[in-house]
Write a protein that holds these residues in place. Structure first.
Motif, PDB file in Angstrom:
ATOM      1  N   PHE A  20      25.939  19.590  -1.476  1.00  0.00           N
ATOM      2  CA  PHE A  20      26.835  18.548  -0.974  1.00  0.00           C
ATOM      3  C   PHE A  20      28.023  19.167  -0.254  1.00  0.00           C
ATOM      4  O   PHE A  20      28.645  20.107  -0.739  1.00  0.00           O
ATOM      5  CB  PHE A  20      27.371  17.669  -2.110  1.00  0.00           C
ATOM      6  N   GLY A  21      28.356  18.604   0.926  1.00  0.00           N
ATOM      7  CA  GLY A  21      29.603  18.886   1.623  1.00  0.00           C
ATOM      8  C   GLY A  21      29.776  20.299   2.118  1.00  0.00           C
ATOM      9  O   GLY A  21      28.818  21.025   2.355  1.00  0.00           O
ATOM     10  N   GLY A  22      31.044  20.688   2.308  1.00  0.00           N
ATOM     11  CA  GLY A  22      31.415  22.026   2.725  1.00  0.00           C
ATOM     12  C   GLY A  22      31.951  22.095   4.143  1.00  0.00           C
ATOM     13  O   GLY A  22      31.973  21.100   4.877  1.00  0.00           O
ATOM     14  N   ARG A  80      34.378  16.912   2.568  1.00  0.00           N
ATOM     15  CA  ARG A  80      35.285  17.801   1.846  1.00  0.00           C
ATOM     16  C   ARG A  80      34.678  19.175   1.652  1.00  0.00           C
ATOM     17  O   ARG A  80      33.471  19.368   1.787  1.00  0.00           O
ATOM     18  CB  ARG A  80      35.660  17.201   0.497  1.00  0.00           C
ATOM     19  N   ALA A  81      35.531  20.117   1.309  1.00  0.00           N
ATOM     20  CA  ALA A  81      35.119  21.479   0.955  1.00  0.00           C
ATOM     21  C   ALA A  81      35.990  21.940  -0.207  1.00  0.00           C
ATOM     22  O   ALA A  81      37.043  21.366  -0.468  1.00  0.00           O
ATOM     23  CB  ALA A  81      35.292  22.417   2.143  1.00  0.00           C
ATOM     24  N   GLY A  82      35.555  22.964  -0.885  1.00  0.00           N
ATOM     25  CA  GLY A  82      36.332  23.513  -1.984  1.00  0.00           C
ATOM     26  C   GLY A  82      36.383  22.605  -3.195  1.00  0.00           C
ATOM     27  O   GLY A  82      37.259  22.738  -4.039  1.00  0.00           O
ATOM     28  N   HIS A  83      35.459  21.690  -3.304  1.00  0.00           N
ATOM     29  CA  HIS A  83      35.394  20.751  -4.417  1.00  0.00           C
ATOM     30  C   HIS A  83      34.559  21.349  -5.552  1.00  0.00           C
ATOM     31  O   HIS A  83      34.047  22.454  -5.442  1.00  0.00           O
ATOM     32  CB  HIS A  83      34.799  19.424  -3.945  1.00  0.00           C
ATOM     33  N   SER A  84      34.426  20.605  -6.614  1.00  0.00           N
ATOM     34  CA  SER A  84      33.577  20.997  -7.735  1.00  0.00           C
ATOM     35  C   SER A  84      32.517  19.929  -7.939  1.00  0.00           C
ATOM     36  O   SER A  84      32.710  18.774  -7.565  1.00  0.00           O
ATOM     37  CB  SER A  84      34.402  21.135  -9.016  1.00  0.00           C
ATOM     38  N   MET A  92      25.122  13.535  -9.971  1.00  0.00           N
ATOM     39  CA  MET A  92      25.907  14.676  -9.505  1.00  0.00           C
ATOM     40  C   MET A  92      27.337  14.155  -9.405  1.00  0.00           C
ATOM     41  O   MET A  92      27.619  13.237  -8.637  1.00  0.00           O
ATOM     42  CB  MET A  92      25.427  15.167  -8.138  1.00  0.00           C
ATOM     43  N   ILE A  93      28.231  14.733 -10.204  1.00  0.00           N
ATOM     44  CA  ILE A  93      29.630  14.331 -10.211  1.00  0.00           C
ATOM     45  C   ILE A  93      30.380  15.241  -9.251  1.00  0.00           C
ATOM     46  O   ILE A  93      30.314  16.468  -9.360  1.00  0.00           O
ATOM     47  CB  ILE A  93      30.242  14.433 -11.628  1.00  0.00           C
ATOM     48  N   VAL A  94      31.092  14.671  -8.262  1.00  0.00           N
ATOM     49  CA  VAL A  94      31.855  15.412  -7.256  1.00  0.00           C
ATOM     50  C   VAL A  94      33.327  15.086  -7.461  1.00  0.00           C
ATOM     51  O   VAL A  94      33.695  13.912  -7.526  1.00  0.00           O
ATOM     52  CB  VAL A  94      31.420  15.023  -5.822  1.00  0.00           C
ATOM     53  N   ILE A  95      34.175  16.128  -7.534  1.00  0.00           N
ATOM     54  CA  ILE A  95      35.599  15.909  -7.771  1.00  0.00           C
ATOM     55  C   ILE A  95      36.441  16.904  -6.970  1.00  0.00           C
ATOM     56  O   ILE A  95      36.044  18.055  -6.804  1.00  0.00           O
ATOM     57  CB  ILE A  95      35.937  16.006  -9.281  1.00  0.00           C
ATOM     58  N   GLY A  96      37.561  16.415  -6.443  1.00  0.00           N
ATOM     59  CA  GLY A  96      38.549  17.279  -5.805  1.00  0.00           C
ATOM     60  C   GLY A  96      38.121  17.840  -4.472  1.00  0.00           C
ATOM     61  O   GLY A  96      37.237  17.327  -3.805  1.00  0.00           O
ATOM     62  N   GLY A  97      38.803  18.928  -4.042  1.00  0.00           N
ATOM     63  CA  GLY A  97      38.532  19.602  -2.790  1.00  0.00           C
ATOM     64  C   GLY A  97      39.612  19.325  -1.753  1.00  0.00           C
ATOM     65  O   GLY A  97      40.668  18.769  -2.060  1.00  0.00           O
ATOM     66  N   LEU A 104      47.045  22.033  12.449  1.00  0.00           N
ATOM     67  CA  LEU A 104      48.205  21.199  12.756  1.00  0.00           C
ATOM     68  C   LEU A 104      48.546  20.252  11.611  1.00  0.00           C
ATOM     69  O   LEU A 104      49.638  19.711  11.544  1.00  0.00           O
ATOM     70  CB  LEU A 104      47.947  20.382  14.033  1.00  0.00           C
ATOM     71  N   THR A 105      47.599  20.039  10.737  1.00  0.00           N
ATOM     72  CA  THR A 105      47.788  19.133   9.613  1.00  0.00           C
ATOM     73  C   THR A 105      47.643  19.925   8.326  1.00  0.00           C
ATOM     74  O   THR A 105      46.653  20.629   8.152  1.00  0.00           O
ATOM     75  CB  THR A 105      46.706  18.025   9.626  1.00  0.00           C
ATOM     76  N   PRO A 106      48.622  19.826   7.429  1.00  0.00           N
ATOM     77  CA  PRO A 106      48.469  20.556   6.169  1.00  0.00           C
ATOM     78  C   PRO A 106      47.218  20.075   5.436  1.00  0.00           C
ATOM     79  O   PRO A 106      46.879  18.894   5.499  1.00  0.00           O
ATOM     80  CB  PRO A 106      49.726  20.199   5.375  1.00  0.00           C
ATOM     81  N   PRO A 107      46.518  20.985   4.750  1.00  0.00           N
ATOM     82  CA  PRO A 107      45.336  20.553   4.008  1.00  0.00           C
ATOM     83  C   PRO A 107      45.693  19.444   3.026  1.00  0.00           C
ATOM     84  O   PRO A 107      46.705  19.524   2.343  1.00  0.00           O
ATOM     85  CB  PRO A 107      44.890  21.809   3.274  1.00  0.00           C
ATOM     86  N   ARG A 108      44.906  18.420   3.012  1.00  0.00           N
ATOM     87  CA  ARG A 108      45.101  17.327   2.061  1.00  0.00           C
ATOM     88  C   ARG A 108      44.177  17.571   0.899  1.00  0.00           C
ATOM     89  O   ARG A 108      42.961  17.575   1.036  1.00  0.00           O
ATOM     90  CB  ARG A 108      44.787  15.975   2.701  1.00  0.00           C
ATOM     91  N   THR A 109      44.770  17.811  -0.234  1.00  0.00           N
ATOM     92  CA  THR A 109      43.972  17.999  -1.432  1.00  0.00           C
ATOM     93  C   THR A 109      43.508  16.635  -1.910  1.00  0.00           C
ATOM     94  O   THR A 109      44.307  15.714  -2.038  1.00  0.00           O
ATOM     95  CB  THR A 109      44.799  18.683  -2.540  1.00  0.00           C
ATOM     96  N   VAL A 110      42.231  16.531  -2.121  1.00  0.00           N
ATOM     97  CA  VAL A 110      41.681  15.286  -2.643  1.00  0.00           C
ATOM     98  C   VAL A 110      42.067  15.221  -4.105  1.00  0.00           C
ATOM     99  O   VAL A 110      41.848  16.157  -4.858  1.00  0.00           O
ATOM    100  CB  VAL A 110      40.148  15.258  -2.464  1.00  0.00           C
ATOM    101  N   GLY A 111      42.701  14.137  -4.496  1.00  0.00           N
ATOM    102  CA  GLY A 111      43.250  14.027  -5.844  1.00  0.00           C
ATOM    103  C   GLY A 111      42.209  14.063  -6.942  1.00  0.00           C
ATOM    104  O   GLY A 111      41.046  13.719  -6.740  1.00  0.00           O
ATOM    105  N   PRO A 112      42.650  14.495  -8.132  1.00  0.00           N
ATOM    106  CA  PRO A 112      41.717  14.571  -9.265  1.00  0.00           C
ATOM    107  C   PRO A 112      41.209  13.210  -9.715  1.00  0.00           C
ATOM    108  O   PRO A 112      40.225  13.131 -10.426  1.00  0.00           O
ATOM    109  CB  PRO A 112      42.547  15.246 -10.362  1.00  0.00           C
ATOM    110  N   LEU A 113      41.881  12.137  -9.266  1.00  0.00           N
ATOM    111  CA  LEU A 113      41.399  10.810  -9.637  1.00  0.00           C
ATOM    112  C   LEU A 113      40.290  10.332  -8.723  1.00  0.00           C
ATOM    113  O   LEU A 113      39.674   9.306  -8.974  1.00  0.00           O
ATOM    114  CB  LEU A 113      42.562   9.807  -9.627  1.00  0.00           C
TER     115      LEU A 113
END
Length: 129
Positions: A20-22, A80-84, A92-97, A104-113
């Motif tokens: 998934f993703g990346g 997303r990338a860098g998720h778990s 398949m449970i996907v969280i974060g990333g 030009l845009t700071p990385p937006r961390t996908v929240g743990p919720l």
């Protein structure tokens, strides 16, 4: 098969490796050999990379390794990338990333919720949040 990528997740479910993703390179940006792909990937600027929310399955065993692009439906996780990810029963449970590669845009961390579950049952994945 999936395009070359990094920062994705791969889990094993019922003899199938599910990816998934990346971070992905633009179509045609990578050379045919693995050595060329690695060298070219190291030279790509963050703005040249894309994010994916694609799901692929690779059935292992039996000698016939064949990638399948799995369509998702329902509440599909954002690219997303860098998720778990983990497999729990038939999900398949996907969280974060992170969900941006722009310098030009700071990385937006996908929240743990923001947690998604992809049902990996016999008819391919369906998604829910």
């Amino acid at each position: 098969p999936p395009s070359p990528r990094a920062g994705h997740t791969a889990v094993l479910y019922s003899g199938v490796m599910v990816v998934f993703g990346g971070l992905t390179a633009p179509a045609g940006a990578m050379g045919p050999s693995e050595e060329q792909q690695q060298a070219e990937a190291a030279c790509l600027a963050p703005d040249e990379l894309g994010l994916s929310n694609e799901v692929f399955g690779l059935r292992l065993g039996g000698g016939d390794l064949r990638w399948e692009h799995w369509e998702t439906f329902g509440a599909i996780p954002s690219a997303r990338a860098g998720h778990s990810a983990a497999v729990v029963e038939d999900f398949m449970i996907v969280i974060g990333g992170i969900n941006t590669t722009s310098s030009l845009t700071p990385p937006r961390t996908v929240g743990p919720l923001e947690v998604f579950q992809l049902f990996l049952g016999p008819h391919g994945p369906s998604a829910g949040q």
